[in-house]
Design an enzyme around this catalytic site. Structure first.
Site, PDB file in Angstrom:
ATOM      1  N   TRP A  29       0.859  -1.055  -0.009  1.00  0.00           N
ATOM      2  CA  TRP A  29       0.103   0.059   0.015  1.00  0.00           C
ATOM      3  C   TRP A  29       0.895   1.328   0.051  1.00  0.00           C
ATOM      4  O   TRP A  29       1.976   1.142   0.837  1.00  0.00           O
ATOM      5  CB  TRP A  29      -1.052   0.202   1.303  1.00  0.00           C
ATOM      6  CG  TRP A  29      -1.851   1.018   1.190  1.00  0.00           C
ATOM      7  CD1 TRP A  29      -1.912   2.123   1.797  1.00  0.00           C
ATOM      8  CD2 TRP A  29      -3.190   1.174   0.593  1.00  0.00           C
ATOM      9  NE1 TRP A  29      -3.142   2.729   1.401  1.00  0.00           N
ATOM     10  CE2 TRP A  29      -3.943   1.984   0.572  1.00  0.00           C
ATOM     11  CE3 TRP A  29      -3.758   0.023  -0.360  1.00  0.00           C
ATOM     12  CZ2 TRP A  29      -5.123   2.266   0.190  1.00  0.00           C
ATOM     13  CZ3 TRP A  29      -4.898   0.080  -0.904  1.00  0.00           C
ATOM     14  CH2 TRP A  29      -5.757   1.463  -0.546  1.00  0.00           C
ATOM     15  N   HIS A  95      -9.539   6.432  10.594  1.00  0.00           N
ATOM     16  CA  HIS A  95      -8.860   5.167  10.163  1.00  0.00           C
ATOM     17  C   HIS A  95      -7.275   5.511  10.438  1.00  0.00           C
ATOM     18  O   HIS A  95      -6.554   4.787  10.953  1.00  0.00           O
ATOM     19  CB  HIS A  95      -9.069   4.942   8.773  1.00  0.00           C
ATOM     20  CG  HIS A  95      -8.356   3.629   8.257  1.00  0.00           C
ATOM     21  ND1 HIS A  95      -8.878   2.521   8.750  1.00  0.00           N
ATOM     22  CD2 HIS A  95      -7.520   3.461   7.353  1.00  0.00           C
ATOM     23  CE1 HIS A  95      -7.931   1.491   8.137  1.00  0.00           C
ATOM     24  NE2 HIS A  95      -7.355   2.023   7.368  1.00  0.00           N
TER      25      HIS A  95
END
Length: 172
Positions: A29, A95
């Site tokens: 990622w 998050h």
């Protein structure tokens, strides 16, 4: 925000670095950042004499998975150090806070629950531009710092082990 390059590399000249075994686990990622961090770490490890065959690379999907992978590598006891590389960029939800905190705690756990130094090379930036600046841009490359830290901690552990082996029972 940092305004200077904090990643200036000065050779360490550590004895026996060619024998060091290092696991690098990196997140896919934000790979435009993590691959740069990985490559910089590899470059420094090789400059310091660590053999290619003693460096093992492992990928995980995201930063959160660094904890599991790093702990598994530590438990194997095949590596003198583990470098965990990731990049978490703040978004519009909490998050970022949850993942950043969990990853920091997970890497900390590797360090206190195992005998393997685990190096935290996870960028936690507010913007993509900040991450780029810290992964080979104007502010250096945190991968360089991670490799130097790994080598220094391995050397520390080996010196500590040597010192202990020279101390007999009852001596202080």
């Amino acid at each position: 925000m940092a305004t200077v390059n904090l990643s200036d590399y000065k050779p360490l000249n550590i004895n026996n670095a060619e024998d060091f075994s290092i696991g690098i686990v990196f997140s896919e990622w934000n790979d435009f950042v993590t691959y740069n961090l990985r490559d910089a770490a590899l470059e420094i490890l090789k400059k310091e004499g660590v053999k290619d065959e003693n460096i093992k690379l492992f990928t995980v999907p995201g930063a959160f998975e660094l904890n599991y992978a790093s702990m598994q590598l530590c438990k194997e006891r095949k590596f003198d150090a583990v470098i965990a590389i990731g990049c978490i960029i703040r978004g519009e939800t909490p998050h970022f806070d949850f993942v950043s905190s969990a990853v920091a705690q997970g890497i900390k756990d590797c360090n206190i629950l195992t005998d393997t130094p685990t190096i935290f090379c996870v960028l936690t930036d507010d913007t993509k531009e900040q991450s780029i600046a810290r992964s080979g841009g104007d502010l250096g490359n945190k991968g360089v710092e991670a490799a130097v830290t790994a080598l220094t901690m391995i050397d520390f552990k080996k010196k500590l082990s040597d010192k202990k082996s020279n101390i007999g029972f009852g001596n202080s």
